[in-house]
Design an enzyme around this catalytic site. Structure first.
Site, PDB file in Angstrom:
ATOM      1  N   VAL A 153       0.865  -1.174   0.000  1.00  0.00           N
ATOM      2  CA  VAL A 153       0.000   0.000   0.000  1.00  0.00           C
ATOM      3  C   VAL A 153       0.907   1.231   0.000  1.00  0.00           C
ATOM      4  O   VAL A 153       2.113   1.134   0.174  1.00  0.00           O
ATOM      5  CB  VAL A 153      -0.961   0.028   1.215  1.00  0.00           C
ATOM      6  CG1 VAL A 153      -1.973  -1.093   1.123  1.00  0.00           C
ATOM      7  CG2 VAL A 153      -0.196  -0.024   2.528  1.00  0.00           C
ATOM      8  N   ASP A 154       0.294   2.363  -0.174  1.00  0.00           N
ATOM      9  CA  ASP A 154       0.961   3.650  -0.342  1.00  0.00           C
ATOM     10  C   ASP A 154       2.151   3.890   0.593  1.00  0.00           C
ATOM     11  O   ASP A 154       2.016   3.843   1.809  1.00  0.00           O
ATOM     12  CB  ASP A 154      -0.079   4.750  -0.116  1.00  0.00           C
ATOM     13  CG  ASP A 154       0.433   6.128  -0.507  1.00  0.00           C
ATOM     14  OD1 ASP A 154       1.581   6.224  -0.965  1.00  0.00           O
ATOM     15  OD2 ASP A 154      -0.328   7.081  -0.345  1.00  0.00           O
TER      16      ASP A 154
END
Length: 384
Positions: A219-220
């Site tokens: 994820v980010d």
């Protein structure tokens, strides 16, 4: 008396030799680009101006950013720009100039961040299409002959973070690790996809290394390293294979580019409550500002060696392409060593110009353009 003269002469020559060495020793130059937003307007304006100034001051119309930096790091959209500036076209030169990279991200913005209408209906919120971003990134990081680029295929060392849900820890992709083992070498488009997988907007992105031995559910990277400067500095200080002459921050010259403040604070309701999206924006701002503060402290005795370019008061909703020049016209802001900030008399554009003056004075980067396939140096301690 004669002995004293001989001694004095010897020490004078040694001193001259030492001073000569100090004058010619180059600092390692690091470029870092924040995540945040979808277009990277702030960093894009800074990168274009940076490369234009390099060409102006060197008199070389073909000079590129990678020629004068020893390492490039980025998160989110900043990682996409960092990878584009360092991806090798097969001849040892970057695939994109700064202007080409920014233009490409801008023109492909609708594909990189294409709204998935079906997912939006099912989840009652806006979501972007992962397939659309995959396709756009694959095209960006592919050579004319069809070669799909990997982390090893970069002109200069590259560093890009994400957060791995499998290990519940940050995962940092680096060319240094990729050159040591195929287990840490990933396709470049997948690395950019991983660091851009913002929760609630994209699903977690699963990727595996070239040899299939290392996997990650990403994820980010902005959640933990929206401003990757501290990670980049730490990496250089401990990577003795690529940077054997670096012993402290005194050996570094760092340019950090922000992507504008989030607008989360404006979403705080009158009763003091914040929406989830506002909290995320505040966290991203907080991470970036904390890193800036830490670096300000680390470089407090040589502040000209660390320059942070950030928009000062421009709301993200106002940052549209025709007004990119506003970023350069704004007065710069500098973090003070023990807290707080001060407004500078120089504009962001002038600060970049001053930085470039020092950058080109010491000449082009002396690092090899690509990692050695066979090295007698042992692998990096603790990987990344």
């Amino acid at each position: 008396m004669e002995l004293s003269k001989v001694t004095l002469e010897i020490f004078t020559k040694l001193e001259q030799k030492w001073l000569s060495h100090c004058e010619t020793t180059k600092k390692i130059r690091i470029l870092c680009i924040d995540g945040g937003g979808t277009t990277g307007i702030v960093s894009g304006a800074a990168l274009i101006h940076l490369e234009e100034q390099i060409r102006l001051k060197t008199g070389d119309p073909h000079a590129q950013i990678a020629d004068f930096f020893d390492m490039i790091a980025g998160t989110g959209v900043g990682a996409v720009l960092a990878a584009m500036l360092s991806a090798d076209d097969g001849t040892g030169h970057p695939l994109f100039t700064a202007r080409e990279a920014v233009k490409c991200v801008t023109q492909n913005n609708s594909e990189l961040f294409k709204v998935n209408k079906l997912a939006g209906v099912l989840h009652r919120q806006k979501r972007f299409s992962g397939k659309s971003m995959d396709k756009a990134l694959k095209e960006m990081f592919k050579r004319e002959d069809g070669t799909v680029l990997t982390l090893k295929d970069t002109c200069k060392p590259l560093l890009i973070p994400c957060f791995d849900l499998k290990s519940s820890a940050p995962f940092v992709f680096s060319r240094a690790d990729a050159s040591e083992s195929p287990s840490f070498n990933f396709e470049l488009w997948k690395v950019c996809r991983a660091t851009s997988a913002t929760p609630r907007l994209f699903k977690p992105f699963a990727l595996t290394s070239i040899d299939g031995k290392t996997s990650c559910s990403a994820v980010d990277g902005g959640l933990v390293m929206n401003n990757p400067t501290a990670a980049a500095v730490t990496h250089v200080l401990h990577n003795k294979r690529d940077f054997p002459s670096v012993n402290s921050v005194e050996d570094l010259l760092v340019l950090s580019l922000g992507n504008g403040p989030s607008c989360g604070r404006s979403k705080v309701r009158d009763n003091g409550e914040c929406s989830t999206s506002s909290v995320v924006d505040i966290v991203l701002d907080g991470v970036s500002e904390t890193v800036d503060q830490m670096l300000g402290n680390a470089f407090c005795w040589n502040r000209t060696d660390y320059v942070r370019i950030q928009a000062n008061g421009l709301g993200r909703e106002r940052m549209v392409a025709p007004r990119m020049e506003e970023v350069l016209k704004e007065k710069g802001v500098e973090s003070l060593p023990f807290g707080g900030k001060r407004l500078l008399t120089e504009t962001n554009g002038q600060r970049i110009e001053s930085f470039v003056q020092r950058l080109v004075a010491s000449g082009k980067s002396s690092l090899p353009p690509s990692p050695c396939k066979e090295s007698a140096v042992s692998p990096l301690a603790n990987g990344r």
